[in-house]
Design an enzyme around this catalytic site. Structure first.
Site, PDB file in Angstrom:
ATOM      1  N   ASP A  12       0.871  -1.183   0.000  1.00  0.00           N
ATOM      2  CA  ASP A  12       0.000   0.000   0.000  1.00  0.00           C
ATOM      3  C   ASP A  12       0.905   1.229   0.000  1.00  0.00           C
ATOM      4  O   ASP A  12       2.129   1.119  -0.171  1.00  0.00           O
ATOM      5  CB  ASP A  12      -1.013  -0.051   1.157  1.00  0.00           C
ATOM      6  CG  ASP A  12      -0.398   0.196   2.524  1.00  0.00           C
ATOM      7  OD1 ASP A  12       0.850   0.335   2.617  1.00  0.00           O
ATOM      8  OD2 ASP A  12      -1.150   0.244   3.513  1.00  0.00           O
ATOM      9  N   HIS A  13       0.303   2.412   0.217  1.00  0.00           N
ATOM     10  CA  HIS A  13       1.079   3.645   0.192  1.00  0.00           C
ATOM     11  C   HIS A  13       2.165   3.669   1.270  1.00  0.00           C
ATOM     12  O   HIS A  13       3.193   4.301   1.103  1.00  0.00           O
ATOM     13  CB  HIS A  13       0.136   4.843   0.358  1.00  0.00           C
ATOM     14  CG  HIS A  13      -0.792   4.712   1.526  1.00  0.00           C
ATOM     15  ND1 HIS A  13      -1.858   3.818   1.508  1.00  0.00           N
ATOM     16  CD2 HIS A  13      -0.807   5.302   2.747  1.00  0.00           C
ATOM     17  CE1 HIS A  13      -2.503   3.902   2.678  1.00  0.00           C
ATOM     18  NE2 HIS A  13      -1.877   4.787   3.438  1.00  0.00           N
ATOM     19  N   CYS A  69       3.068  -3.111   4.087  1.00  0.00           N
ATOM     20  CA  CYS A  69       2.243  -1.960   4.461  1.00  0.00           C
ATOM     21  C   CYS A  69       2.982  -1.237   5.582  1.00  0.00           C
ATOM     22  O   CYS A  69       4.169  -1.482   5.795  1.00  0.00           O
ATOM     23  CB  CYS A  69       0.823  -2.375   4.837  1.00  0.00           C
ATOM     24  SG  CYS A  69       0.664  -3.458   6.267  1.00  0.00           S
ATOM     25  N   GLY A  70       2.303  -0.346   6.286  1.00  0.00           N
ATOM     26  CA  GLY A  70       2.989   0.422   7.316  1.00  0.00           C
ATOM     27  C   GLY A  70       3.550  -0.467   8.414  1.00  0.00           C
ATOM     28  O   GLY A  70       4.715  -0.369   8.797  1.00  0.00           O
ATOM     29  N   THR A  71       2.707  -1.346   8.919  1.00  0.00           N
ATOM     30  CA  THR A  71       3.126  -2.242  10.006  1.00  0.00           C
ATOM     31  C   THR A  71       3.369  -3.669   9.555  1.00  0.00           C
ATOM     32  O   THR A  71       3.973  -4.448  10.295  1.00  0.00           O
ATOM     33  CB  THR A  71       2.022  -2.297  11.074  1.00  0.00           C
ATOM     34  OG1 THR A  71       0.824  -2.791  10.440  1.00  0.00           O
ATOM     35  CG2 THR A  71       1.758  -0.935  11.692  1.00  0.00           C
ATOM     36  N   GLY A  74      -1.771  -5.436   8.725  1.00  0.00           N
ATOM     37  CA  GLY A  74      -2.957  -5.529   7.858  1.00  0.00           C
ATOM     38  C   GLY A  74      -2.728  -6.495   6.706  1.00  0.00           C
ATOM     39  O   GLY A  74      -3.594  -7.330   6.395  1.00  0.00           O
ATOM     40  N   HIS A 102       9.704 -23.513   9.603  1.00  0.00           N
ATOM     41  CA  HIS A 102       8.688 -24.205  10.399  1.00  0.00           C
ATOM     42  C   HIS A 102       7.274 -24.080   9.842  1.00  0.00           C
ATOM     43  O   HIS A 102       6.474 -24.999   9.983  1.00  0.00           O
ATOM     44  CB  HIS A 102       8.694 -23.676  11.842  1.00  0.00           C
ATOM     45  CG  HIS A 102       9.922 -24.056  12.606  1.00  0.00           C
ATOM     46  ND1 HIS A 102      10.112 -23.748  13.937  1.00  0.00           N
ATOM     47  CD2 HIS A 102      11.053 -24.724  12.217  1.00  0.00           C
ATOM     48  CE1 HIS A 102      11.283 -24.218  14.340  1.00  0.00           C
ATOM     49  NE2 HIS A 102      11.882 -24.802  13.311  1.00  0.00           N
ATOM     50  N   HIS A 137       6.728 -30.619  11.213  1.00  0.00           N
ATOM     51  CA  HIS A 137       5.996 -29.416  10.792  1.00  0.00           C
ATOM     52  C   HIS A 137       4.948 -29.719   9.726  1.00  0.00           C
ATOM     53  O   HIS A 137       3.972 -28.976   9.590  1.00  0.00           O
ATOM     54  CB  HIS A 137       6.982 -28.348  10.310  1.00  0.00           C
ATOM     55  CG  HIS A 137       7.979 -27.965  11.355  1.00  0.00           C
ATOM     56  ND1 HIS A 137       7.627 -27.329  12.530  1.00  0.00           N
ATOM     57  CD2 HIS A 137       9.320 -28.181  11.432  1.00  0.00           C
ATOM     58  CE1 HIS A 137       8.705 -27.145  13.274  1.00  0.00           C
ATOM     59  NE2 HIS A 137       9.742 -27.657  12.640  1.00  0.00           N
TER      60      HIS A 137
HETATM   61  C1  RB5 Z   1      -2.104   2.679   6.306  1.00  0.00           C
HETATM   62  O1  RB5 Z   1      -2.219   3.914   6.921  1.00  0.00           O
HETATM   63  C2  RB5 Z   1      -1.811   1.620   7.350  1.00  0.00           C
HETATM   64  O2  RB5 Z   1      -2.953   1.371   8.109  1.00  0.00           O
HETATM   65  C3  RB5 Z   1      -1.356   0.360   6.669  1.00  0.00           C
HETATM   66  O3  RB5 Z   1      -0.214   0.623   5.928  1.00  0.00           O
HETATM   67  C4  RB5 Z   1      -1.001  -0.806   7.556  1.00  0.00           C
HETATM   68  O4  RB5 Z   1      -0.096  -0.432   8.532  1.00  0.00           O
HETATM   69  C5  RB5 Z   1      -2.133  -1.571   8.107  1.00  0.00           C
HETATM   70  O5  RB5 Z   1      -1.962  -2.586   8.790  1.00  0.00           O
END
Ligand code: RB5
Length: 152
Positions: A12-13, A69-71, A74, A102, A137
């Site tokens: 994503d962005h 993604c950011g984290t 998601g 595993h 496994h």
């Molecule tokens: C986008 O703002 C953020 O929510 C996405 O990149 C991600 O971290 C979601 O889990």
């Protein structure tokens, strides 16, 4: 990064810049990259890109997938809803190695706001350089498939 692989990449962005960095490194290492977007910094919805990458892996168009993604959270939640996908979220090399060894993970999720580019590159190399251990496994992966068939 040893064997030559086909890798499906999506972000994503929040992950688009890191996706470009990883794609360049993969091509440099002799791998084929399928880039499923996003292509810019406009806000988008990560499930759309998880869908594209997971579909490519499930259909055998790609050997492995990478979702950013950011984290990474998601993307990993979305990816693990696909029956043929085992997605490991890794913020360090050890987790990346063990999710291949595993869990036979076929998709790697990364959080671009959590790890720096160099750490992400090391994580990706560890993911690609590790093979599934099989053995005990295998039995656990078979039980994962039974969970997929579970209805409440
Ligand atoms: C986008 O703002 C953020 O929510 C996405 O990149 C991600 O971290 C979601 O889990």
């Amino acid at each position: 990064m040893t064997r030559s692989l086909i890798l499906a990449l999506g972000a994503d962005h929040g992950g688009v810049a890191l996706k470009s960095r990883l794609a360049a490194a993969l091509v440099e290492a002799g791998h084929e990259v399928q880039d499923y977007g996003t292509d810019g910094t406009a806000s988008v919805d990560y499930p759309d890109f998880a869908h594209a990458v997971c579909s490519a892996v499930e259909k055998g168009k790609a050997d492995l997938g990478v979702l950013i993604c950011g984290t990474g959270i998601g993307m990993s939640i979305a990816a693990n809803r696909y029956q043929g996908i085992r997605c490991g979220l890794a913020h360090d090399v050890t987790t990346a190695r063990l999710t291949r060894a595993h869990n036979d993970a076929n998709v790697l999720a990364l959080g671009a706001r959590i790890v720096g580019d160099e750490v992400a590159l090391d994580i990706l190399r560890a993911f690609l350089d590790t093979t599934f251990e099989g053995g005990r496994h295998e039995r656990r992966l078979a039980k994962l498939n039974q969970i997929t068939e579970h209805t409440p």
